[in-house]
Write a protein that holds these residues in place. Structure first.
Motif, mmCIF file in Angstrom:
data_model
loop_
_atom_site.group_PDB
_atom_site.id
_atom_site.type_symbol
_atom_site.label_atom_id
_atom_site.label_comp_id
_atom_site.label_asym_id
_atom_site.label_seq_id
_atom_site.Cartn_x
_atom_site.Cartn_y
_atom_site.Cartn_z
ATOM 1 N N VAL A 127 0.912 -1.140 0.049
ATOM 2 C CA VAL A 127 0.165 -0.228 -0.027
ATOM 3 C C VAL A 127 0.818 1.243 -0.066
ATOM 4 O O VAL A 127 1.918 1.237 0.501
ATOM 5 N N VAL A 128 0.356 2.418 -0.778
ATOM 6 C CA VAL A 128 1.296 3.599 -0.996
ATOM 7 C C VAL A 128 0.187 4.694 -0.606
ATOM 8 O O VAL A 128 -0.639 4.613 -1.387
ATOM 9 N N ARG A 178 -1.697 -0.947 -4.007
ATOM 10 C CA ARG A 178 -2.796 -0.017 -3.838
ATOM 11 C C ARG A 178 -2.313 1.232 -3.612
ATOM 12 O O ARG A 178 -1.615 1.416 -2.600
ATOM 13 N N VAL A 179 -2.179 2.225 -4.535
ATOM 14 C CA VAL A 179 -1.609 3.581 -4.499
ATOM 15 C C VAL A 179 -2.621 4.690 -4.666
ATOM 16 O O VAL A 179 -3.295 4.730 -5.733
ATOM 17 N N ASP A 216 -7.915 -5.682 -1.659
ATOM 18 C CA ASP A 216 -9.195 -5.526 -2.484
ATOM 19 C C ASP A 216 -9.661 -4.093 -2.553
ATOM 20 O O ASP A 216 -10.835 -3.763 -3.054
ATOM 21 N N GLY A 217 -8.996 -3.271 -2.031
ATOM 22 C CA GLY A 217 -9.143 -1.729 -1.809
ATOM 23 C C GLY A 217 -9.049 -0.975 -3.179
ATOM 24 O O GLY A 217 -8.327 -1.608 -4.017
ATOM 25 N N PRO A 218 -9.328 0.458 -3.210
ATOM 26 C CA PRO A 218 -9.375 1.081 -4.385
ATOM 27 C C PRO A 218 -7.763 1.264 -4.649
ATOM 28 O O PRO A 218 -6.802 1.262 -3.747
#
Length: 231
Positions: A127-128, A178-179, A216-218
């Motif tokens: 994640v970023v 996920r950025v 599974d996030g945006p």
């Protein structure tokens, strides 16, 4: 255990983000240019201090080498370090003033990504979070109903617009990551002389939220606490 690095973490939004993520169980590396302030802030939070100047290639490379040695992986990178520069009128703005702001706000993110992508690739769910601003949104800054439309400047607003674009490009290039970019809102910090109308806890909430998303996030999106923001 989630290994998280926050740049500019010794005060303001970075410090509050670190505090909240430590409480959530993250192993937080708190990046700070000043070793004394960084060590003191990390000790207060139960975080791990990391001397880190995002404007310096050698400093960034050394930070990546240290985390690789200690952890072997990075799960979450919060690119929070930023400066406001001088809000001179556009007609009075000099190129070197813009360059100084970009070196931290834009090129600093590029330095961090280049150095830390190999460690993030080892994470099961990398994640970023890039800390942006409503001032970087063309839609927001041209909306007369928004406070941001009345603030005029070159360096800071355009740097945050650039952050939006590089966020979308990293998201496309790194589909497993996920950025995202977030707008903390007008928060009382050193950046604005503590004139902001939100507390750091209110401002950091969206950073923490997006730092905590799963695989599974945006991705490639722009968020405030109220939801998605138009670019």
């Amino acid at each position: 255990m989630t290994i998280t690095l926050i740049t500019g973490g010794n005060k303001g939004l970075g410090f509050e983000t670190a505090r909240t993520l430590v409480e959530a169980g993250h192993t937080v590396y708190l990046g700070a240019r000043d070793p004394g302030r960084g060590e003191a802030a990390a000790a207060r939070l139960g975080a791990r201090h990391l001397t880190l100047d995002v404007t310096d290639d050698t400093s960034v490379a050394a930070a990546a080498a240290l985390i690789e040695q200690r952890e072997g992986v990075l799960d979450v990178l919060v690119n929070n370090a930023g400066i406001g520069g001088t809000f001179a009128a556009p007609r009075d703005t000099r190129a070197e003033q813009v360059q100084q702001v970009y070196d931290t706000n834009v090129f600093g993110i590029v330095r961090m990504m280049h150095a830390f992508i190999p460690l993030l690739e080892r994470s099961a769910a990398p994640v970023v979070v890039n800390v942006g601003s409503g001032m970087g949104s063309l839609a927001v800054t041209t909306d007369p109903e928004r406070l941001e439309s009345g603030l005029v400047g070159i360096a800071y607003p355009s740097s945050k617009t650039a952050v939006n674009m590089i966020t979308t490009q990293y998201a496309k290039d790194l589909p497993r990551f996920r950025v995202n970019v977030v707008d903390p809102g007008y928060t009382a910090t050193d950046l604005n002389g503590h004139r902001g109308i939100q507390t750091v806890a209110e401002g950091a909430a969206i950073i923490v939220q997006m730092a905590s998303i799963g695989a599974d996030g945006p991705t490639g999106s722009f968020f405030a606490a109220s939801g998605p923001i138009a670019w």
